[in-house]
Motif scaffolding. Structure first.
Motif, PDB file in Angstrom:
ATOM      1  N   THR A   1      11.305  27.916  39.898  1.00  0.00           N
ATOM      2  CA  THR A   1      10.582  26.623  40.744  1.00  0.00           C
ATOM      3  C   THR A   1       9.312  26.697  40.169  1.00  0.00           C
ATOM      4  O   THR A   1       8.574  27.525  39.193  1.00  0.00           O
ATOM      5  CB  THR A   1      10.669  27.173  42.246  1.00  0.00           C
ATOM      6  N   ASN A   2       8.707  25.569  40.554  1.00  0.00           N
ATOM      7  CA  ASN A   2       7.101  25.346  40.143  1.00  0.00           C
ATOM      8  C   ASN A   2       6.058  26.100  40.897  1.00  0.00           C
ATOM      9  O   ASN A   2       4.710  25.906  40.697  1.00  0.00           O
ATOM     10  CB  ASN A   2       6.843  23.722  40.300  1.00  0.00           C
ATOM     11  N   ASP A   3       6.658  26.959  42.015  1.00  0.00           N
ATOM     12  CA  ASP A   3       5.437  27.812  42.692  1.00  0.00           C
ATOM     13  C   ASP A   3       5.174  28.887  41.990  1.00  0.00           C
ATOM     14  O   ASP A   3       5.815  29.712  41.640  1.00  0.00           O
ATOM     15  CB  ASP A   3       6.376  28.247  43.763  1.00  0.00           C
ATOM     16  N   ASN A   4       3.674  28.562  41.743  1.00  0.00           N
ATOM     17  CA  ASN A   4       3.146  29.405  40.761  1.00  0.00           C
ATOM     18  C   ASN A   4       2.560  30.959  41.721  1.00  0.00           C
ATOM     19  O   ASN A   4       1.753  30.726  42.492  1.00  0.00           O
ATOM     20  CB  ASN A   4       1.906  28.964  40.356  1.00  0.00           C
ATOM     21  N   PRO A   5       3.101  32.081  41.442  1.00  0.00           N
ATOM     22  CA  PRO A   5       2.879  33.417  42.181  1.00  0.00           C
ATOM     23  C   PRO A   5       1.551  33.633  41.968  1.00  0.00           C
ATOM     24  O   PRO A   5       0.919  34.746  42.504  1.00  0.00           O
ATOM     25  CB  PRO A   5       3.866  34.341  41.926  1.00  0.00           C
TER      26      PRO A   5
ATOM     27  N   VAL B   1      15.824  18.460  35.304  1.00  0.00           N
ATOM     28  CA  VAL B   1      14.942  18.363  36.720  1.00  0.00           C
ATOM     29  C   VAL B   1      14.281  19.713  36.937  1.00  0.00           C
ATOM     30  O   VAL B   1      13.405  19.634  37.322  1.00  0.00           O
ATOM     31  CB  VAL B   1      16.064  18.005  37.731  1.00  0.00           C
ATOM     32  N   ASP B   2      14.985  21.048  36.778  1.00  0.00           N
ATOM     33  CA  ASP B   2      14.275  22.001  37.062  1.00  0.00           C
ATOM     34  C   ASP B   2      13.754  22.784  35.712  1.00  0.00           C
ATOM     35  O   ASP B   2      13.582  21.994  34.682  1.00  0.00           O
ATOM     36  CB  ASP B   2      15.461  23.299  37.404  1.00  0.00           C
ATOM     37  N   ARG B   3      13.164  23.759  36.013  1.00  0.00           N
ATOM     38  CA  ARG B   3      12.004  24.205  34.747  1.00  0.00           C
ATOM     39  C   ARG B   3      12.844  25.515  33.921  1.00  0.00           C
ATOM     40  O   ARG B   3      12.181  26.023  33.147  1.00  0.00           O
ATOM     41  CB  ARG B   3      10.813  24.714  35.425  1.00  0.00           C
ATOM     42  N   GLY B   4      14.142  25.347  34.338  1.00  0.00           N
ATOM     43  CA  GLY B   4      14.896  26.481  33.645  1.00  0.00           C
ATOM     44  C   GLY B   4      15.376  27.481  34.451  1.00  0.00           C
ATOM     45  O   GLY B   4      15.427  27.386  35.710  1.00  0.00           O
ATOM     46  N   ARG B   5      16.151  28.493  34.035  1.00  0.00           N
ATOM     47  CA  ARG B   5      16.731  29.788  34.746  1.00  0.00           C
ATOM     48  C   ARG B   5      16.634  30.840  34.098  1.00  0.00           C
ATOM     49  O   ARG B   5      16.500  30.724  32.788  1.00  0.00           O
ATOM     50  CB  ARG B   5      18.282  29.455  34.963  1.00  0.00           C
TER      51      ARG B   5
END
Length: 393
Positions: free
Chosen positions: A385-389, A248-252
């Motif tokens: 998270t999928n929030d692109n900085p 579900v997540d994109r990794g850690r």
């Protein structure tokens, strides 16, 4: 005195009559079945006396019924003994026995790591023409079997009793993972020319483990299990967890923070990443990490790690230094983003995090721990998270 003509039969008729049950009776037209032997001379059979009838009186109906019941019980017992004999002679190895696997599991809660020590297997099912196999063990965390959470041992050649004694480690495992996930251990046969063959598997719910305690297992392998998750009525097909989306997540990412009073600087360590999303067609990524301390004051606030090729669990162990007074850190935000390197093309964003006073939850706690305890290295896993900085090169 001549024998009546009706009692004369051929030798072929006599042979045919002898193999038939019941009293011998000449069959007048049986020679029709032997067209090549019509002209053989007939032989004469002597007359037989009628069978002697028993003089014993018939049994009463009740005694006859009891005797019939006893005979029926004896027949049932004979059938049961035959079934038991067949069961004892049945070779279960060919149908159900796939071998045993010996391993141990340890959840290191302090380091958020799950250690799986694969010791050995015994009595594996032969898979090759030489009666042996080339076995190896691969591990998956379910739900979500994918290359991101797949680990495997080395392959041992020509053996049905391999000894690996290898420890495989999953990093970034949280208590929530331990409560929800299941570890699948699958034994396979390596085939150089064709597709690797499945031998057997076993599954262990991680919620059964106690943190800090090693649990040993010696389990019989089972056939492959396909667990239905849901049914898509529109497409009319069942989805299985082996075909489910990886995570579900994109990794850690594992980050270490330390403010050094002697150096007057913030030390940021990028230790490793785990279970990253696959961005390339081969099912892997070529990840690297970008770091920016905002508001930035030029290029000195931007750093990059090296690129790790074809992996979803890269290990970096790289440290970066920001020379900054301690009192100014409260106004700063540390942005960490993970990218997939593409030669000649724009890099793909995998996921990112932000640490600072505006963060929440575990990220805010990590930042405060760093500010509060000077000269102490604080490590913590963070979910991307999928929030692109939108960090530029």
């Amino acid at each position: 005195m001549s024998v009546p003509k009706s009692h004369k039969i051929s030798i072929q008729e006599h042979m045919a009559i002898n193999v038939c049950p019941g009293p011998i009776r000449p069959i007048k037209q049986i020679s029709d079945f032997f067209p090549r032997f019509h002209d053989f001379p007939a032989m004469v059979l002597p007359k037989r006396d009628p069978p002697i009838q028993s003089c014993d009186p018939p049994e009463p109906p009740e005694e006859q019924k009891d005797r019939d019941e006893e005979r029926e019980v004896e027949r049932e017992r004979d059938k049961e003994s035959d079934i038991e004999a067949e069961g004892d002679s049945y070779d279960s190895d060919d149908a159900t026995y796939l071998g045993t696997l010996e391993f141990s599991l340890l959840f290191d809660q302090e380091n958020n790591a799950l250690n799986c020590s694969v010791h050995r297997a015994k009595g594996l099912k032969p898979m090759d023409s030489n009666g042996l196999a080339d076995p190896y063990v691969k591990l998956h965390l379910l739900p979500g079997a994918s290359k991101a959470n797949k680990l495997r041992t080395k392959t041992l050649r020509n053996t049905l009793n391999p000894v690996w004694n290898e420890t495989l480690t999953y990093y970034g495992i949280t208590e929530a993972d331990m409560a929800q996930k299941t570890l699948r251990l699958c034994v396979c046969d390596m085939d150089r020319l064709g597709r690797n063959e499945f031998i057997g598997e076993t599954r262990v719910p991680l919620k059964k483990l106690t943190a800090g305690q090693t649990k040993n297992y010696n389990i019989c392998l089972e056939r492959q299990q396909l667990t239905k998750l849901t049914t898509n009525t529109e497409r009319g097909m069942a989805l299985y967890e082996e075909e489910a989306v990886a995570c579900v997540d994109r990794g850690r990412v594992l980050v270490s923070l330390c403010y050094s009073v002697q150096r007057g600087a913030l030390l940021v360590g990028i230790v490793r990443c785990a279970h990253l999303a696959a961005m390339d067609s081969n099912g892997y990524s070529d990840p690297f990490v970008k770091i920016v301390l905002r508001p930035d004051t030029g290029k000195k606030s931007k750093y990059k790690t090296s690129v790790k090729k074809k992996t979803l669990n890269p290990e970096f162990n790289e440290e970066f230094v920001y020379e900054i007074p301690h009192e100014e850190l409260a106004k700063k935000t540390l942005e960490i983003s993970v990218w997939d390197y593409d030669l000649g093309m724009s890099n793909d964003f995998i996921g990112g995090i932000q640490l600072g006073i505006d963060a929440k939850g575990e990220r805010l706690r990590h930042w405060f721990e760093c500010l509060k305890h000077k000269d102490k290295k604080v490590e913590c896993w963070h979910t991307l998270t999928n929030d692109n900085p939108d960090v530029s090169d």
